[in-house]
Design a protein around this motif. Structure first.
Motif, PDB file in Angstrom:
ATOM      1  N   ASP B 237     -11.828  -6.669  -4.152  1.00 45.22           N
ATOM      2  CA  ASP B 237     -12.403  -7.696  -3.289  1.00 45.22           C
ATOM      3  C   ASP B 237     -11.409  -8.832  -3.017  1.00 45.22           C
ATOM      4  OD1 ASP B 237     -13.928  -9.935  -5.579  1.00 45.22           O
ATOM      5  OD2 ASP B 237     -12.850  -8.090  -6.116  1.00 45.22           O
ATOM      6  N   ILE B 238     -10.263  -8.827  -3.694  1.00 45.11           N
ATOM      7  CA  ILE B 238      -9.238  -9.844  -3.438  1.00 45.11           C
ATOM      8  C   ILE B 238      -8.285  -9.293  -2.395  1.00 45.11           C
ATOM      9  CG2 ILE B 238      -7.367 -11.202  -4.440  1.00 45.11           C
ATOM     10  CD1 ILE B 238     -10.064 -12.014  -5.554  1.00 45.11           C
ATOM     11  N   ARG B 239      -8.320  -9.883  -1.195  1.00 48.39           N
ATOM     12  CA  ARG B 239      -7.446  -9.405  -0.118  1.00 48.39           C
ATOM     13  C   ARG B 239      -6.485 -10.541   0.215  1.00 48.39           C
ATOM     14  NH1 ARG B 239      -9.122  -4.308  -0.670  1.00 48.39           N
ATOM     15  NH2 ARG B 239      -7.573  -3.869   0.958  1.00 48.39           N
ATOM     16  N   LYS B 240      -5.237 -10.203   0.490  1.00 51.95           N
ATOM     17  CA  LYS B 240      -4.228 -11.239   0.709  1.00 51.95           C
ATOM     18  C   LYS B 240      -3.395 -10.947   1.947  1.00 51.95           C
ATOM     19  CE  LYS B 240      -2.704 -11.461  -3.851  1.00 51.95           C
ATOM     20  NZ  LYS B 240      -2.341 -12.153  -5.095  1.00 51.95           N
ATOM     21  N   HIS B 248       7.538  -3.036 -11.579  1.00 56.70           N
ATOM     22  CA  HIS B 248       8.034  -2.554 -12.871  1.00 56.70           C
ATOM     23  C   HIS B 248       9.424  -1.990 -12.640  1.00 56.70           C
ATOM     24  CE1 HIS B 248       6.437   1.200 -11.109  1.00 56.70           C
ATOM     25  NE2 HIS B 248       7.322   1.820 -11.854  1.00 56.70           N
ATOM     26  N   TRP B 249      10.160  -1.811 -13.695  1.00 60.11           N
ATOM     27  CA  TRP B 249      11.502  -1.247 -13.606  1.00 60.11           C
ATOM     28  C   TRP B 249      11.468   0.231 -13.915  1.00 60.11           C
ATOM     29  CZ3 TRP B 249      15.543  -3.888 -11.717  1.00 60.11           C
ATOM     30  CH2 TRP B 249      15.426  -5.293 -11.649  1.00 60.11           C
ATOM     31  N   GLU B 250      12.139   1.012 -13.056  1.00 60.12           N
ATOM     32  CA  GLU B 250      12.413   2.419 -13.383  1.00 60.12           C
ATOM     33  C   GLU B 250      13.928   2.497 -13.529  1.00 60.12           C
ATOM     34  OE1 GLU B 250      10.674   4.965 -10.375  1.00 60.12           O
ATOM     35  OE2 GLU B 250       8.646   4.299 -10.896  1.00 60.12           O
ATOM     36  N   GLY B 251      14.381   2.434 -14.774  1.00 54.05           N
ATOM     37  CA  GLY B 251      15.829   2.341 -14.987  1.00 54.05           C
ATOM     38  C   GLY B 251      16.330   1.059 -14.342  1.00 54.05           C
ATOM     39  N   ASP B 252      17.277   1.204 -13.448  1.00 54.03           N
ATOM     40  CA  ASP B 252      17.847   0.025 -12.794  1.00 54.03           C
ATOM     41  C   ASP B 252      17.237  -0.247 -11.427  1.00 54.03           C
ATOM     42  OD1 ASP B 252      21.301   0.222 -14.072  1.00 54.03           O
ATOM     43  OD2 ASP B 252      19.453  -0.628 -14.917  1.00 54.03           O
ATOM     44  N   THR B 253      16.136   0.399 -11.121  1.00 58.88           N
ATOM     45  CA  THR B 253      15.482   0.177  -9.832  1.00 58.88           C
ATOM     46  C   THR B 253      14.204  -0.634 -10.030  1.00 58.88           C
ATOM     47  OG1 THR B 253      16.327   2.259  -8.942  1.00 58.88           O
ATOM     48  CG2 THR B 253      14.412   1.306  -7.827  1.00 58.88           C
ATOM     49  N   LEU B 254      14.071  -1.699  -9.258  1.00 62.52           N
ATOM     50  CA  LEU B 254      12.832  -2.470  -9.267  1.00 62.52           C
ATOM     51  C   LEU B 254      11.870  -1.804  -8.294  1.00 62.52           C
ATOM     52  CD1 LEU B 254      11.095  -5.012  -9.906  1.00 62.52           C
ATOM     53  CD2 LEU B 254      12.187  -6.088  -7.913  1.00 62.52           C
ATOM     54  N   VAL B 255      10.701  -1.430  -8.790  1.00 62.14           N
ATOM     55  CA  VAL B 255       9.699  -0.788  -7.951  1.00 62.14           C
ATOM     56  C   VAL B 255       8.548  -1.773  -7.765  1.00 62.14           C
ATOM     57  CG1 VAL B 255       8.172   1.197  -7.683  1.00 62.14           C
ATOM     58  CG2 VAL B 255      10.342   1.456  -8.910  1.00 62.14           C
ATOM     59  N   VAL B 256       8.241  -2.068  -6.504  1.00 62.68           N
ATOM     60  CA  VAL B 256       7.174  -3.030  -6.193  1.00 62.68           C
ATOM     61  C   VAL B 256       6.088  -2.307  -5.422  1.00 62.68           C
ATOM     62  CG1 VAL B 256       6.587  -5.165  -4.979  1.00 62.68           C
ATOM     63  CG2 VAL B 256       8.817  -4.943  -6.110  1.00 62.68           C
ATOM     64  N   ASP B 257       4.886  -2.386  -5.938  1.00 64.48           N
ATOM     65  CA  ASP B 257       3.747  -1.682  -5.337  1.00 64.48           C
ATOM     66  C   ASP B 257       2.786  -2.723  -4.759  1.00 64.48           C
ATOM     67  OD1 ASP B 257       0.982  -0.361  -5.365  1.00 64.48           O
ATOM     68  OD2 ASP B 257       2.266   1.335  -5.903  1.00 64.48           O
ATOM     69  N   THR B 258       2.455  -2.586  -3.484  1.00 63.97           N
ATOM     70  CA  THR B 258       1.627  -3.607  -2.837  1.00 63.97           C
ATOM     71  C   THR B 258       0.416  -2.993  -2.167  1.00 63.97           C
ATOM     72  OG1 THR B 258       3.654  -4.877  -2.423  1.00 63.97           O
ATOM     73  CG2 THR B 258       1.668  -5.586  -1.276  1.00 63.97           C
ATOM     74  N   THR B 259      -0.739  -3.534  -2.523  1.00 60.38           N
ATOM     75  CA  THR B 259      -2.014  -3.123  -1.936  1.00 60.38           C
ATOM     76  C   THR B 259      -2.811  -4.404  -1.665  1.00 60.38           C
ATOM     77  OG1 THR B 259      -3.000  -2.983  -4.137  1.00 60.38           O
ATOM     78  CG2 THR B 259      -2.082  -0.948  -3.239  1.00 60.38           C
ATOM     79  N   ASN B 260      -4.119  -4.254  -1.438  1.00 60.69           N
ATOM     80  CA  ASN B 260      -5.010  -5.422  -1.266  1.00 60.69           C
ATOM     81  C   ASN B 260      -4.636  -6.304  -0.077  1.00 60.69           C
ATOM     82  OD1 ASN B 260      -5.101  -4.613  -4.204  1.00 60.69           O
ATOM     83  ND2 ASN B 260      -6.750  -6.133  -4.220  1.00 60.69           N
ATOM     84  N   PHE B 261      -4.168  -5.671   0.993  1.00 61.68           N
ATOM     85  CA  PHE B 261      -3.928  -6.451   2.202  1.00 61.68           C
ATOM     86  C   PHE B 261      -5.263  -6.863   2.817  1.00 61.68           C
ATOM     87  CE2 PHE B 261       0.594  -6.043   2.935  1.00 61.68           C
ATOM     88  CZ  PHE B 261       0.947  -4.947   2.176  1.00 61.68           C
ATOM     89  N   ASN B 262      -5.240  -7.939   3.564  1.00 64.73           N
ATOM     90  CA  ASN B 262      -6.441  -8.278   4.332  1.00 64.73           C
ATOM     91  C   ASN B 262      -6.428  -7.441   5.614  1.00 64.73           C
ATOM     92  OD1 ASN B 262      -4.787  -9.585   6.217  1.00 64.73           O
ATOM     93  ND2 ASN B 262      -5.212 -11.626   5.411  1.00 64.73           N
ATOM     94  N   ASP B 263      -7.333  -7.742   6.538  1.00 63.62           N
ATOM     95  CA  ASP B 263      -7.460  -6.889   7.734  1.00 63.62           C
ATOM     96  C   ASP B 263      -6.313  -7.060   8.718  1.00 63.62           C
ATOM     97  OD1 ASP B 263     -11.011  -7.265   7.608  1.00 63.62           O
ATOM     98  OD2 ASP B 263      -9.832  -5.463   7.202  1.00 63.62           O
ATOM     99  N   HIS B 264      -5.401  -8.018   8.459  1.00 62.15           N
ATOM    100  CA  HIS B 264      -4.325  -8.258   9.420  1.00 62.15           C
ATOM    101  C   HIS B 264      -2.962  -8.278   8.755  1.00 62.15           C
ATOM    102  CE1 HIS B 264      -7.541  -9.539  12.100  1.00 62.15           C
ATOM    103  NE2 HIS B 264      -7.986 -10.279  11.116  1.00 62.15           N
ATOM    104  N   PRO B 265      -2.508  -7.126   8.221  1.00 56.92           N
ATOM    105  CA  PRO B 265      -1.155  -7.152   7.678  1.00 56.92           C
ATOM    106  C   PRO B 265      -0.147  -7.421   8.797  1.00 56.92           C
ATOM    107  CG  PRO B 265      -2.291  -5.082   7.180  1.00 56.92           C
ATOM    108  CD  PRO B 265      -3.111  -5.807   8.181  1.00 56.92           C
ATOM    109  N   ALA B 266       1.019  -7.910   8.418  1.00 54.40           N
ATOM    110  CA  ALA B 266       2.042  -8.171   9.419  1.00 54.40           C
ATOM    111  C   ALA B 266       2.518  -6.886  10.081  1.00 54.40           C
ATOM    112  CB  ALA B 266       3.223  -8.880   8.777  1.00 54.40           C
ATOM    113  N   LEU B 267       2.595  -5.813   9.306  1.00 54.26           N
ATOM    114  CA  LEU B 267       3.132  -4.562   9.839  1.00 54.26           C
ATOM    115  C   LEU B 267       2.264  -4.095  11.001  1.00 54.26           C
ATOM    116  CD1 LEU B 267       5.316  -2.383   9.488  1.00 54.26           C
ATOM    117  CD2 LEU B 267       3.688  -1.155   8.034  1.00 54.26           C
ATOM    118  N   PHE B 268       2.933  -3.920  12.120  1.00 56.44           N
ATOM    119  CA  PHE B 268       2.250  -3.589  13.358  1.00 56.44           C
ATOM    120  C   PHE B 268       1.332  -2.380  13.214  1.00 56.44           C
ATOM    121  CE2 PHE B 268       2.252  -1.505  17.571  1.00 56.44           C
ATOM    122  CZ  PHE B 268       1.708  -2.536  18.314  1.00 56.44           C
TER     123      PHE B 268
END
Lengths: 285, 352, 149
Positions: B237-240, B248-268
Motif C-alpha cells: 500500500d506504500i506507493r512512491k 544488496h551486494w552480489e560480489g562487487d556488484t550493487l544490485v538495486v531492486d525497485t517496486t512500489n511505484f505509484n500510478d505515474h512512474p517517470a518511465l514512459f
C-alpha cells in the motif's frame, strides 16, 4: 570595514562560546560512535520537536496562523476559521537565543505585513523549498547519509536536500533555495557555512524573512547517541541590526521502520496554484 | 627482476590494492561507488533501424558521429544575423519538443559529445535485450493506451484543435493530465527513473554510499533515490514517485531492486506494476557500468535490459528547483483557455 | 566506397534516432513541449536592453525592455533553457548584465502575454551570448570543464 569586522567577531563569539546550557550538560562525558576516519557518526533519521516552524521566537499560543482584530482581541482570519484549533499556533519558549530577533525597524514592519498576508506569502503554503535553517525544524524527518568523504542531508519535506562540500568551491555562482553549504570539522562538531540562498524563503510561518545577503553558520554536535545539538548563527545586514542565533535539539527517530516518506507536495498545491486555469474550474474560496 | 615484480605484486594483492583494478573500497570491503557522474551520451536507448541490428559501432563510425555532432553544434552556435527578421508566421517547421516554434538555442543543451564505449567497444544502443536492441512487444492494453495518448498529439498550429475536432476530454483540460515534467513532478525522459536514462541536459548523478543506505541523487527534479541496503520492500500500500529501492551486494556488484511505484512512474508508459533491477559495477577509477532490467507485465510482454556507462565528472549537481520557477505551466494552461475561447467564438465552418 | 556510405549512414542514423536537438524527445514525455506554450502564428522580434535575468529552473527568463514605435516601453519575458548548463561551463550569473542589449527572435506565448520563447537570443552584434570565453562562436567548452568539488 570596521562594522563588518565587529560583526564577524560577534558571529564567531556567538558561535564558539554561547553553547546553550542544555547542550553542555548533555555533552559532558559523551563520546559519539565514529566512522573509520574518526569523525562522529551522524547517520540516521532525525527530526526536530516543538513548534519552531510556527514561530521561532518565544511566544504564547495564538488563535491562528493568520489573525484579524476582533471586538475583544485577535481572532482567526476568515479563510482559516473552519480549521479551528487545528490552525492555532502552539506556544513555545522559542529557539532564538535571547528570545527576540534583532530586526531593523523597517524590517520589523515588513515582518508584521508578512504575518497579515501569511496565506499569500508563506512559501511553505506553495510547497516551495524551505531554505536553511527552516529545513532543519520543519515537522518532517530528515536523513543524514554520511561517509568518510561526504555528508548528505535528505529532507522529507518537499524532497529538499543538501550536499555539504568539504572543499570550498568559492562563492556561489547563483542564488538557490537551499544555498551552498561548505563544511568543516571543529573537533566533533560539524560547522556548515551556508551562503547563496535567495530571498524567497522564511524562517517560520510567522513572516520571519531575510534577504539574499543571508549568511548562516550551523553547528551539528552529537550530545547523546540519539540527540544532536543544532545551532545556527544568522547574519543578514540588510534585515537585522546584528547577528543572532538559534539552537534546538534534534531527535533520532527511534522506530525500527523509521524512513522518509514521499512528501513531494507539489501535486498537493496544483489546485491552489493552477485550479483557476482548469477548463472547468472547481469552486474556490 | 621478475621475481621482485612477482613479490611486489603479491604484496599489493595482499594489501587489496592492485593498481588498475577497482582499488577504491569502503571500510566494509565493498567497492566504493560514491562520486559524481555525467551520464550524457549520444547513443540512443533504442537501436536505430539502419545499423544492421549490430550491437557495436566501429571506431570509424563512432568518430564520424562525434564529428557530425560537433560540426552541427558549432554551426548552430555561430553568430546570427543582427538584422534578422522575426521567424516565419505559421511556425518554423521545427519538430518534436521544439514544437514548430524553434525551442531555444543549442547552447542550452548538454547531451554528450559522442557514443559510449563498454569493454573497449562502441555501442549502437543502450538496449541490449531483446537482442535486436528494440523494445519487446507491448501488451494490447498498453498499445491501446499509447494510441489514446497519440490521439491527443498534434503539431502545434496555435489553435484549440480539440475544440474543432470535438475531442473531449481535451489535452489541456486539467493540470493532472499534463506531463509529469511539465508539472515539475519528475524529470523528463526517465532522468531519475529508475531506470536512470540520459536526457537532453542536466545528466549529472551523485552517489553517496554507506553500509546501510545508498543515495542516488538526480539533478532533475532534485530527486533523491534512497536505497535501503539489505532491507525488505515497503508493504504494497506504500506507493512512491521513485518507487521503493532496496539493495544488496552480489560480489562487487550493487544490485538495486525497485517496486512500489505509484500510478505515474517517470518511465514512459510504465504503470504501478513496474519492477526495475539495476546493477552498478565499478569498471575502473573513473567509470561505473550501469545495467538495468525493466519489467512491467501491464506494458511489455517481456522484460527488457539496457546498459551504459557512468563516467566520473569534475562537475557537480546544481539545484534544480523546478516547481518554484514554473511560470510555463500557468502560461500553457492559460493559453489553452484563451485558444478554446477563440475557437468557440468562431462560427462553425470558419477556420484560422 | 561502400564502407564509407555505411559509416555515414550509421552516423546519420544514430544522430537522427536520438541525438538531434529535441528530436529524440518527441516520443518520450518531453519536459514540456514548446508547442504547448508558444503560438507559431505570432512571431516576434524583440530588441532592447536586459532589465533582469532570472537564473531559475526549469527555464531561465530574460526580461527585455522593448520600445514600441510610439515610444512606449514594455518589458517582455523571454524563455531560455536551464541555467545549470551554463553554470556547468563555468559561466556566471553576472556574465549578462542589466543594460546589455539583446536581440530575440521567437514566438509569443499562447496566452498573449508579453512572453516569447528564446528561439534565438543574441547580443546586438548577432553573437550567441554564453559562447565560452572567446565569444567567437566557437563550440562551447566540453562538459566537465567546471572544476568544482
Amino acid at each position: 570595514m570596521i562594522p563588518s569586522i565587529a560583526v564577524a567577531l560577534s558571529m564567531s563569539m556567538l558561535a564558539a562560546f554561547a553553547v546553550p546550557a542544555w547542550g553542555q550538560a548533555a555533552a559532558r562525558g559523551f563520546t559519539p560512535s565514529r566512522l573509520a576516519n574518526g569523525k562522529p557518526n551522524f547517520n540516521g533519521i532525525w527530526e526536530a520537536l516543538g513548534p519552531a516552524n510556527y514561530d521561532i521566537e518565544r511566544h504564547i499560543a495564538r488563535p491562528s496562523m493568520m489573525l484579524r482584530e476582533g471586538p475583544h482581541g485577535t481572532l482567526p482570519a476568515v479563510p482559516l476559521l473552519r480549521l479551528g484549533a487545528v490552525a492555532a499556533v502552539p506556544g513555545s519558549m522559542g529557539v532564538v537565543e535571547g528570545g527576540k530577533i534583532p530586526y531593523k525597524p523597517e524590517a520589523q514592519k515588513k515582518r508584521q505585513e508578512n504575518r497579515e498576508h501569511w496565506l499569500e506569502r508563506d512559501p511553505e503554503i506553495k510547497c516551495y523549498l524551505p531554505g536553511v535553517p527552516r529545513a532543519t525544524y520543519m515537522p518532517f524527518p530528515f536523513q543524514i547519509i554520511q561517509n568518510q568523504n561526504q555528508f548528505f542531508i535528505s529532507y522529507e519535506y518537499a524532497g529538499a536536500h543538501r550536499d555539504i562540500y568539504f572543499k570550498d568551491p568559492g562563492p556561489p555562482e547563483t542564488d538557490s533555495w537551499m544555498g551552498q553549504s561548505v563544511g568543516k570539522w571543529e573537533g566533533d562538531t560539524l560547522v556548515v557555512d551556508v551562503t547563496g540562498q535567495n530571498d524567497q524563503t522564511w524562517f517560520d510561518r510567522s513572516g520571519t524573512f531575510h534577504s539574499s545577503q543571508l549568511h548562516v553558520v550551523e553547528r551539528y554536535t552529537l550530545m547523546t547517541p540519539n540527540h544532536i545539538r543544532y545551532e545556527a548563527t544568522i547574519e543578514d545586514p540588510d534585515v537585522f541590526t546584528k547577528p543572532w542565533k538559534i539552537s534546538l535539539p534534534l531527535y533520532r527517530r527511534m522506530e525500527p521502520d523509521a524512513r522518509l516518506m514521499d512528501f513531494k507536495c507539489v501535486e498537493f498545491v496544483e489546485e491552489l496554484l493552477f485550479g483557476e486555469y482548469r477548463r472547468k474550474p472547481l469552486p474556490r474560496p | 627482476m621478475r621475481s621482485s615484480a612477482t613479490i611486489s605484486c603479491a604484496l599489493l594483492l595482499a594489501a587489496g590494492s592492485l593498481p588498475g583494478a577497482d582499488t577504491r573500497r569502503t571500510p566494509d570491503g565493498h567497492p566504493d561507488l560514491s562520486g559524481l557522474y555525467d551520464i550524457a551520451t549520444l547513443t540512443p536507448l533504442v537501436r536505430p533501424p539502419n545499423v544492421g541490428g549490430r550491437l557495436n559501432l566501429t571506431d570509424a563510425e563512432a568518430k564520424a558521429i562525434a564529428k557530425a555532432d560537433a560540426d552541427r553544434k558549432a554551426k548552430l552556435n555561430v553568430a546570427s544575423d543582427p538584422n534578422r527578421k522575426a521567424p516565419p508566421a505559421g511556425g518554423d517547421g521545427s519538430e518534436g519538443a521544439a514544437g514548430n516554434v524553434g525551442g531555444y538555442n543549442t547552447l542550452w543543451v548538454d547531451n554528450g559529445n559522442g557514443a559510449f564505449k563498454i569493454d573497449g567497444t562502441w555501442r549502437t544502443s543502450i538496449l541490449i535485450d531483446p537482442p535486436d536492441g528494440r523494445f519487446p512487444e507491448m501488451t494490447s492494453n498498453a498499445r491501446k493506451r499509447a494510441m489514446e495518448r497519440g490521439r491527443l498529439q498534434r503539431p502545434n498550429r496555435g489553435d484549440a484543435w480539440w475544440i474543432k475536432e470535438g475531442i473531449t476530454p481535451g489535452p489541456f483540460d486539467d493540470p493532472e493530465i499534463r506531463g509529469l515534467a511539465e508539472r515539475c513532478l519528475l524529470g523528463f525522459g526517465s532522468s531519475a527513473g529508475p531506470p536512470a536514462l540520459p536526457v537532453l541536459y542536466n545528466n549529472v548523478k551523485q552517489i553517496v554510499q554507506t553500509k546501510d543506505t545508498i543515495v542516488i541523487l538526480n539533478e532533475m527534479v532534485h530527486d533523491v533515490r534512497t536505497v535501503r541496503m539489505n532491507a525488505k520492500h515497503d508493504p504494497p500500500d506504500i506507493r512512491k514517485w521513485l518507487g521503493d529501492s532496496v539493495g544488496h551486494w552480489e560480489g562487487d556488484t550493487l544490485v538495486v531492486d525497485t517496486t512500489n511505484f505509484n500510478d505515474h512512474p517517470a518511465l514512459f508508459s510504465a504503470t504501478r506494476d513496474l519492477h526495475v533491477v539495476e546493477r552498478f559495477k565499478r569498471l575502473d577509477d573513473k567509470t561505473l557500468l550501469y545495467r538495468f532490467t525493466v519489467e512491467d507485465p501491464s506494458v511489455w510482454t517481456k522484460p527488457w535490459t539496457g546498459e551504459y556507462v557512468w563516467p566520473a565528472t569534475e562537475s557537480r549537481i546544481y539545484e534544480y528547483a523546478c516547481h518554484e520557477g514554473n511560470y510555463s505551466f500557468a502560461n500553457i494552461l492559460r493559453g489553452a483557455r484563451l485558444l478554446e475561447a477563440e475557437a468557440l467564438a468562431k462560427p462553425a465552418g470558419q477556420d484560422k | 566506397m561502400k564502407k564509407n556510405s555505411k559509416t555515414a549512414l550509421a552516423a546519420a542514423a544514430l544522430l537522427s534516432a536520438g541525438a538531434l536537438f529535441f528530436a529524440g524527445v518527441s516520443r518520450l514525455d518531453a519536459h514540456h513541449a514548446f508547442g504547448a506554450e508558444f503560438d507559431p502564428n505570432l512571431p516576434v522580434l524583440l530588441k532592447g536592453p536586459l532589465v533582469r535575468v532570472e537564473w531559475i529552473n526549469p527555464h531561465t527568463w530574460f526580461h527585455v525592455e522593448v520600445t514600441a514605435k510610439d515610444g512606449t516601453k514594455e518589458v517582455w519575458m523571454v524563455e531560455g533553457g536551464t541555467p545549470n548548463s551554463l553554470l556547468r561551463r563555468g559561466l556566471k550569473r553576472d556574465t549578462l548584465k542589466p543594460g546589455q542589449v539583446v536581440i530575440v527572435d521567437g514566438y509569443q506565448s499562447k496566452d498573449r502575454s508579453k512572453r516569447a520563447n528564446g528561439r534565438d537570443v543574441t547580443l546586438a552584434d548577432g553573437q550567441k551570448f554564453f559562447m565560452g570565453s572567446s565569444g567567437t562562436g566557437a563550440p562551447y567548452d566540453a562538459p566537465g570543464k567546471d572544476q568544482r568539488k
